[in-house]
Write a protein that holds these residues in place. Structure first.
Motif, short mmCIF file in Angstrom:
data_model
loop_
_atom_site.label_atom_id
_atom_site.label_comp_id
_atom_site.label_asym_id
_atom_site.label_seq_id
_atom_site.Cartn_x
_atom_site.Cartn_y
_atom_site.Cartn_z
N ALA A 102 -2.59 0.56 -4.40
CA ALA A 102 -2.38 -0.78 -3.85
C ALA A 102 -1.87 -1.74 -4.92
O ALA A 102 -2.26 -1.65 -6.08
CB ALA A 102 -3.68 -1.32 -3.27
N ARG A 107 5.32 3.57 1.92
CA ARG A 107 4.64 2.30 1.68
C ARG A 107 4.66 1.42 2.91
O ARG A 107 5.52 1.55 3.77
CB ARG A 107 5.25 1.58 0.48
N CYS A 132 -3.07 -4.06 -9.58
CA CYS A 132 -2.76 -2.82 -8.87
C CYS A 132 -3.72 -1.75 -9.35
O CYS A 132 -4.21 -1.80 -10.48
CB CYS A 132 -1.31 -2.41 -9.07
N ASN A 142 -6.81 3.72 -5.07
CA ASN A 142 -7.90 3.65 -4.11
C ASN A 142 -9.06 4.51 -4.63
O ASN A 142 -8.85 5.59 -5.18
CB ASN A 142 -7.41 4.16 -2.76
N ASN A 176 -1.55 -5.98 -5.25
CA ASN A 176 -1.90 -7.29 -4.72
C ASN A 176 -1.31 -8.30 -5.70
O ASN A 176 -1.71 -8.34 -6.86
CB ASN A 176 -3.43 -7.42 -4.64
N LEU A 230 0.85 -1.18 0.00
CA LEU A 230 0.00 0.00 0.00
C LEU A 230 0.89 1.23 0.00
O LEU A 230 1.84 1.32 0.78
CB LEU A 230 -0.90 0.03 1.23
#
Length: 97
Positions: free
Chosen positions: A57, A90, A43, A46, A59, A7
């Motif tokens: 983010a 981050r 990615c 947000n 993942n 993040l």
């Protein structure tokens, strides 16, 4: 499998539309396809506006700890991280599933 979550929070005064931020986001969007060890990649920015929320983010997943280390050491990963260090902080979490 290992899940690798990252993040990013943009530094004070930095906006998403700055050229360096746009370039950093594009670098990470392409990263999943550049590193052979990556088995899952997504990615995105947000979409909510809450004080505790981070801005961007990643993942991703790799097969094992050795694959994670190869991913972390990969030149494309290192280059992307170097870009983001200039304008964001981050947090990460790596866990087996």
């Amino acid at each position: 499998m290992i899940r690798h979550l990252v993040l990013f929070k943009l530094n004070e005064g930095v906006s998403r539309d700055e050229p360096r931020v746009v370039a950093g986001a594009e670098a990470f969007k392409e990263l999943g396809g550049q590193v052979p060890e990556v088995e899952f990649w997504e990615c995105a920015w947000n979409i909510t506006d809450r004080p505790i929320a981070y801005d961007f983010a990643i993942n991703s997943a790799v097969s094992d700890r050795d694959a994670l280390q190869r991913y972390l050491d990969h030149p494309a990963h290192q280059a992307g991280v170097a870009q983001w260090r200039e304008f964001a902080t981050r947090v990460i979490a790596d866990y087996e599933f």
